[in-house]
Design an enzyme around this catalytic site. Structure first.
Site, mmCIF file in Angstrom:
data_model
loop_
_atom_site.group_PDB
_atom_site.id
_atom_site.type_symbol
_atom_site.label_atom_id
_atom_site.label_comp_id
_atom_site.label_asym_id
_atom_site.label_seq_id
_atom_site.Cartn_x
_atom_site.Cartn_y
_atom_site.Cartn_z
ATOM 1 N N HIS A 121 2.662 2.683 -0.056
ATOM 2 C CA HIS A 121 1.700 1.803 0.419
ATOM 3 C C HIS A 121 0.827 1.227 -0.550
ATOM 4 O O HIS A 121 -0.019 1.858 -1.289
ATOM 5 C CB HIS A 121 0.839 2.711 1.517
ATOM 6 C CG HIS A 121 -0.122 1.624 2.208
ATOM 7 N ND1 HIS A 121 -0.029 0.319 2.634
ATOM 8 C CD2 HIS A 121 -1.530 1.784 2.687
ATOM 9 C CE1 HIS A 121 -0.943 -0.152 3.408
ATOM 10 N NE2 HIS A 121 -2.090 0.757 3.245
ATOM 11 N N SER A 127 -4.696 -2.906 2.027
ATOM 12 C CA SER A 127 -4.471 -2.469 3.283
ATOM 13 C C SER A 127 -5.289 -3.471 4.413
ATOM 14 O O SER A 127 -5.454 -4.380 4.453
ATOM 15 C CB SER A 127 -4.674 -0.917 3.587
ATOM 16 O OG SER A 127 -3.965 -0.569 4.546
ATOM 17 N N ASP A 181 6.966 -0.713 1.733
ATOM 18 C CA ASP A 181 5.667 -0.190 2.289
ATOM 19 C C ASP A 181 5.789 0.171 3.654
ATOM 20 O O ASP A 181 6.076 -0.845 4.457
ATOM 21 C CB ASP A 181 4.619 -1.407 1.786
ATOM 22 C CG ASP A 181 3.235 -0.910 2.284
ATOM 23 O OD1 ASP A 181 3.121 -0.034 3.137
ATOM 24 O OD2 ASP A 181 2.241 -1.278 1.489
#
Length: 374
Positions: free
Chosen positions: A351, A95, A322
């Site tokens: 995610h 991320s 995602d």
């Protein structure tokens, strides 16, 4: 067997000289403003909490607030590499961690070892483009969730996925005026419900199942479970305190990593435009950027392509659906990096990908980290 695992709190985070902005009660107020303010009163409330956020960070953490940008964190990471005695950095970033890793590769290409960037952030995007992309990403994820739910027994959204998405939208709209009973003395607000839905869409495993039961309860007039999902996302503890400063750092970093900042009138226009393609999440993601307009320190970087010439292969991973880091961001980053290699997890939700359910992705990353095999 091959590695020691070293984790770290980046500067300003939790146990690393944390940036301190809001008290727990002030953060409660910030997180509970209407996610889609339409009346003058609601807009004024959103402006008020947004206007106070940054200046309180600067007042309470005057040395850290101007200095928590990602380029500084990447330099810190090179100090950690040197302190550990490694000639090159081996790194797994997920991320926002992909942005740190890509920035490291740009600043220190000769010290890049085996870098894996999972759930990529596209460094070419502005704050507005990031938020708009997430609004569309979560909209797609909610429809995917509704399609899954329609095949489950007693789905609270019914067997028509599009109608199910609308049912969620109607619930959020109704909560703006009619909060549901939840924890004693703390009703479920529209903002909490929005956070509960968003947080659940991060995981197609436990998140989707938890949202199933939380929505079922909410439609029956009980907001406790959806509020609990919101508290999980914001890391709010039962005693009303917050486990860390993650929300403060979210703004402290984003608002100085990129210079675009929009006033309330421009934000309202964005909210209307984004709601055309993301009716459930568009307005909330647009208004979520407003604190940056009042941020008291200048940006330290600006959106740009990161090519990092001269590095060994860098593995970038994207998950097709995602919601938080849309798949096309991974495609873009892998294409920008001179030595970028894209690993795609297709027809998949949630995610990030590594150790999230795909043995194919796990094998590809493990072979790269252990043997250097691309």
């Amino acid at each position: 067997d091959r590695y020691d695992i070293v984790g770290f709190d980046p500067r300003g985070v939790s146990d690393s000289t944390p940036v301190e902005c809001l008290t727990d009660r002030q953060l409660d107020r910030f997180l509970n403003v209407d996610p889609n303010p339409e009346t003058d009163e609601d807009v004024a409330a959103t402006v008020a909490v947004s206007k106070r956020f940054g200046p309180r960070c600067e007042r309470n953490s005057p040395e850290m607030t101007p200095n928590v940008g990602t380029p500084y964190v990447a330099r810190d990471m090179d100090i950690l590499r040197a302190a550990l005695g490694d000639e090159r950095l081996t790194y797994l970033g997920k991320s926002y961690g992909t942005y740190i890793g890509a920035t490291y590769a740009e600043l220190f290409p000769g010290r890049v070892g085996r870098l894996v960037l999972d759930g990529a952030v596209d460094p070419k995007l502005t704050n507005a483009e990031v938020s708009r992309g997430q609004a569309v990403g979560f909209e797609k994820a909610l429809l995917r969730y509704a399609q899954w739910c329609a095949d489950e027994k007693d789905c609270p959204l019914g067997d028509d996925p599009q109608a199910g998405v609308q049912k969620v939208a109607d619930l959020l709209n109704d909560l703006e005026q009619n909060p549901l009973p939840a924890e004693a003395g703390r009703p479920l607000t529209a903002a909490q419900a929005m956070n509960g839905v968003v947080g659940s869409l991060y995981s197609a495993d436990y998140g989707w199942q938890a949202l199933f039961y939380a929505l079922d309860s909410a439609f029956d007039g009980d907001g406790f479970s959806l509020q609990a999902l919101s508290d999980t996302l914001t890391e709010r503890k039962p005693n009303g305190t917050y486990a860390n400063n993650s929300y403060e750092m979210l703004y402290a970093v984003n608002c100085i990593d990129r210079p675009d900042r929009f006033d309330p009138e421009e934000t309202q226009q964005q909210a209307q435009e984004w709601s055309q393609e993301a009716p459930v999440f568009g307005a909330a993601l647009a208004w979520g950027n407003l604190p940056c307009y009042y941020w008291p320190v200048p940006a330290v970087d600006e959106p740009h392509a990161i090519t990092a010439p001269g590095t060994p292969p860098i593995v970038v991973i994207g998950t097709e659906y995602d919601p938080a880091t849309p798949y096309d961001w991974a495609v873009s980053l892998a294409d920008q990096l001179e030595s970028g290699v894209l690993v795609s997890w297709m027809d998949a939700d949630g995610h990030t990908a590594y150790y999230s359910g795909s043995k194919c992705v796990d094998r590809a990353v493990d072979a790269f980290l252990v043997d250097g095999e691309v």
